[in-house]
Structures are given as C-alpha cells and as structure tokens.
Motif scaffolding. Structure first.
Motif, PDB file in Angstrom:
ATOM      1  N   THR A 104       0.702 -10.020  15.282  1.00  0.00           N
ATOM      2  CA  THR A 104       0.163  -9.095  14.878  1.00  0.00           C
ATOM      3  C   THR A 104      -0.079  -8.719  13.353  1.00  0.00           C
ATOM      4  O   THR A 104      -1.519  -8.786  12.974  1.00  0.00           O
ATOM      5  N   PHE A 105       0.620  -9.597  12.529  1.00  0.00           N
ATOM      6  CA  PHE A 105       0.584  -9.162  11.013  1.00  0.00           C
ATOM      7  C   PHE A 105      -0.320 -10.585  10.230  1.00  0.00           C
ATOM      8  O   PHE A 105      -0.870 -10.828   9.402  1.00  0.00           O
ATOM      9  N   SER A 106      -0.190 -11.539  11.366  1.00  0.00           N
ATOM     10  CA  SER A 106      -0.777 -13.182  11.156  1.00  0.00           C
ATOM     11  C   SER A 106      -2.460 -12.895  10.878  1.00  0.00           C
ATOM     12  O   SER A 106      -3.447 -13.071  10.773  1.00  0.00           O
ATOM     13  N   GLY A 107      -2.796 -11.811  12.581  1.00  0.00           N
ATOM     14  CA  GLY A 107      -4.255 -11.481  12.672  1.00  0.00           C
ATOM     15  C   GLY A 107      -4.420 -11.045  11.098  1.00  0.00           C
ATOM     16  O   GLY A 107      -5.135 -10.864  10.679  1.00  0.00           O
ATOM     17  N   GLU A 108      -3.764 -10.200  10.838  1.00  0.00           N
ATOM     18  CA  GLU A 108      -4.362  -9.088   9.958  1.00  0.00           C
ATOM     19  C   GLU A 108      -4.451  -9.632   7.959  1.00  0.00           C
ATOM     20  O   GLU A 108      -5.477  -9.751   8.241  1.00  0.00           O
ATOM     21  N   GLU A 109      -3.380 -10.806   8.641  1.00  0.00           N
ATOM     22  CA  GLU A 109      -3.546 -11.478   7.260  1.00  0.00           C
ATOM     23  C   GLU A 109      -5.221 -12.392   7.056  1.00  0.00           C
ATOM     24  O   GLU A 109      -5.300 -12.515   6.148  1.00  0.00           O
ATOM     25  N   ASP A 110      -4.973 -13.136   8.456  1.00  0.00           N
ATOM     26  CA  ASP A 110      -6.325 -13.822   8.638  1.00  0.00           C
ATOM     27  C   ASP A 110      -7.539 -12.957   7.900  1.00  0.00           C
ATOM     28  O   ASP A 110      -8.456 -13.631   7.890  1.00  0.00           O
ATOM     29  N   ALA A 111      -7.393 -11.674   8.363  1.00  0.00           N
ATOM     30  CA  ALA A 111      -8.463 -10.923   8.347  1.00  0.00           C
ATOM     31  C   ALA A 111      -8.746 -11.203   7.062  1.00  0.00           C
ATOM     32  O   ALA A 111     -10.250 -10.614   6.491  1.00  0.00           O
ATOM     33  N   HIS A 112      -7.658 -10.561   6.131  1.00  0.00           N
ATOM     34  CA  HIS A 112      -7.905 -10.463   4.933  1.00  0.00           C
ATOM     35  C   HIS A 112      -8.894 -11.205   4.077  1.00  0.00           C
ATOM     36  O   HIS A 112      -9.571 -11.534   3.145  1.00  0.00           O
ATOM     37  N   ALA A 113      -8.032 -12.929   4.206  1.00  0.00           N
ATOM     38  CA  ALA A 113      -8.819 -14.066   3.978  1.00  0.00           C
ATOM     39  C   ALA A 113     -10.300 -13.881   4.315  1.00  0.00           C
ATOM     40  O   ALA A 113     -10.424 -14.896   3.526  1.00  0.00           O
ATOM     41  N   LEU A 114      -9.873 -13.667   5.422  1.00  0.00           N
ATOM     42  CA  LEU A 114     -12.031 -13.988   6.332  1.00  0.00           C
ATOM     43  C   LEU A 114     -12.653 -12.876   4.914  1.00  0.00           C
ATOM     44  O   LEU A 114     -13.352 -13.746   4.458  1.00  0.00           O
ATOM     45  N   LEU A 115     -12.544 -11.855   4.538  1.00  0.00           N
ATOM     46  CA  LEU A 115     -12.472 -11.233   4.521  1.00  0.00           C
ATOM     47  C   LEU A 115     -13.071 -11.721   2.649  1.00  0.00           C
ATOM     48  O   LEU A 115     -13.802 -11.470   1.580  1.00  0.00           O
TER      49      LEU A 115
END
Length: 302
Positions: free
Chosen positions: A75-86
């Motif tokens: 769950t949270f690695s996906g959130e971190e990747d989304a932040h990284a993408l932005l």
C-alpha cells in the motif's frame, strides 16, 4: 477505529517495522514518539492482535506482524511511488533511489550515466549476494537489484544486462601458472579458495564440476571477492570469479581452460508493480542502454 485513524495507525506500524524502533519511525513520519506508540497500541487492542515482541528496547515482528507488513508495504510503497512521480514531474527528478548490487563492476557504468543526468537524486548502493539482494527487493528494502541468474517469480521484473564468463586463476607460484592451456579435468583434486554458500558464481562452478564428474577441495570459504583474490595470491588455493570481477595482479595468473564456457548472467530486477515508478523505470532504461553499448563494443551479450 475510523478510516483516517486506521490509516494513520497502519502508517505508524509500517514505519516502525521498517525502521526497527518507534523513535526512528517518529522521525520518518515527523511526529512524536508517543503518538507512534499510541497508534500501534490502538491497533493491537482494537483488533486483538500482537504486532511486535518487545525485547527490551528492541522490537521484533510477530508472525502476524510480518504478514501485515507485507500488505502495508504494498500500500505505502505505491503511495511513495505516486509522490515520486508527482515530484519528478514538478522538479525534474528529485528523491532517493536505493540499489543493491552483487558488486561494483556492472552497476557503476549505469550509476555514472544516471547521476550525470539526475544530480539531485540521492542514490544509496548496498552490496551483497544475489539471494540476499532478491530478498531485499521482495521486502521493499530497495528499489533496484543487480543480481546473477535471477529467480523467475511473478512478483519480480528482470531485465537482462550481460553474460560474464567465469575465470579460474592461480598464484604465479602454482605449477598451472606455466601451462598455456588446461582442460577442466585438470582441476581434479585441486584446492580452491571460494566464496561462501549462496554465491551464484560458486553454484555455477560447482554445478559444472558435478556434471563433468570432477571433484575439487574447498580449502577456504571467503566472504568477498577481494578476500578470495588475496588468499589465492598467497598460494592458499585456486580461485574462481566472474571475468568482470577479475582484477589483474602481478602475483596472479589467469588460466586458459579450453573446454568450458561456464558463465553467469547479470540481471537488473525490481518488484513487478514498481517497474513503472519514475526513478526505477529511468534507471532500468539506462541499464538497457549500457547493456546495448556493451553489445555494440563486442562484449558478450545476454
């Protein structure tokens, strides 16, 4: 427990499990340590579970805690990747990339290319054997792994980088040092200084010997290629490494074994669901570019 408070509690648990302590988790989350402790206690009380064994100041995940961590990491690695993408879209790639590699020889050319183009990205590099690196990638303890003969697993994405032949070498004082050519059977009964169990190079070498009915003596097991090289130079046995890891030394001679093509295959790996995360995807793309360059300059392709 409401949805928002449950999410906060799960973040506190996830950070504590990864950081190893509530104090470290509090620093990661930028909150107070008592708040982290309260979140975890609330999870345990509300759901009737035990997440950690308390060993003095040290915390160890329970069996249930390890299972929950697998879910929270997804769950949270996906959130971190989304932040990284932005962040990448806004800031032209900033952030942190964690790479684990079997050694410097294959990963450094990719690191050079990557850091030249993205100087604001902080890159951390760890070194280990292929099995340990693969476990770290599975457990979200790293973003990219550089391994030998990577495991075919649905949760792993792997891209081939190169094939590297194995090199057998000896001290210049060894009788073999005067031989222009040898056959693999000439190694029968020889003493070897070799990497520890878990080394892919060792496994490939021993499998080849077994298939050919050749037995050697493992005189010493060493924890690094550098240690193997030094022990061989001191005359403690023969050594075997990948050709990219063989460092010429006036005390050593590389043997020409005519009837074998022992080799390992280098792969760059990441978790399947993270392959399109911006930093990971870019790094893997650069690995492909370096791999193609090696092929173009007549190095052995995978």
């Amino acid at each position: 427990m409401s949805g928002l408070s449950l999410l906060a509690a799960l973040k506190a648990f996830d950070a504590t499990a990864r950081a190893g302590s509530m104090t470290a988790a509090a620093r990661v989350l930028a909150i107070q340590q008592p708040t982290v402790s309260s979140h975890i206690q609330r999870l345990e009380v509300d759901f009737g579970v035990e997440l950690f064994h308390r060993r003095g100041r040290r915390l160890e995940l329970t069996s249930f805690g390890r299972t929950l961590l697998d879910y929270t990491r997804r769950t949270f690695s996906g959130e971190e990747d989304a932040h990284a993408l932005l962040a990448a879209a806004k800031n032209h790639y900033v952030g942190r990339l964690v790479v684990h590699a079997i050694g410097p020889h294959n990963v450094v050319p990719v690191l050079k290319l990557f850091t030249e183009q993205f100087p604001l990205v902080k890159v951390a590099v760890g070194v280990g054997d292929s099995r340990t690196i693969t476990e770290k990638i599975f457990d979200y303890q790293g973003d990219v792994g550089v391994v030998l003969n990577h495991a075919d697993h649905p949760d792993l994405f792997g891209t081939p980088f190169r094939t590297q032949r194995l090199v057998v070498f000896v001290s210049i004082q060894h009788p073999f040092a005067q031989r222009a050519t040898l056959r693999l059977c000439d190694l029968q009964g020889q003493r070897f200084v070799i990497r520890e169990e878990g080394s892919t190079t060792r496994r490939v070498f021993e499998n080849e010997l077994k298939e050919r009915g050749i037995e050697v003596q493992v005189a010493l097991e060493m924890g690094s290629r550098e240690a193997v090289r030094e022990a061989v130079a001191q005359g403690l046995g023969l050594g075997v490494v990948a050709e990219t890891a063989y460092v010429p030394d006036p005390r050593l001679t590389r043997l020409n074994i005519s009837d074998t093509s022992m080799a390992t295959r280098v792969h760059f790996i990441c978790r399947q669901e993270r392959r399109h995360a911006p930093l990971i995807s870019t790094f893997l793309g650069m690995a492909d570019a370096v791999s193609q360059r090696l092929i173009d300059t007549s190095e052995q392709p995978v």
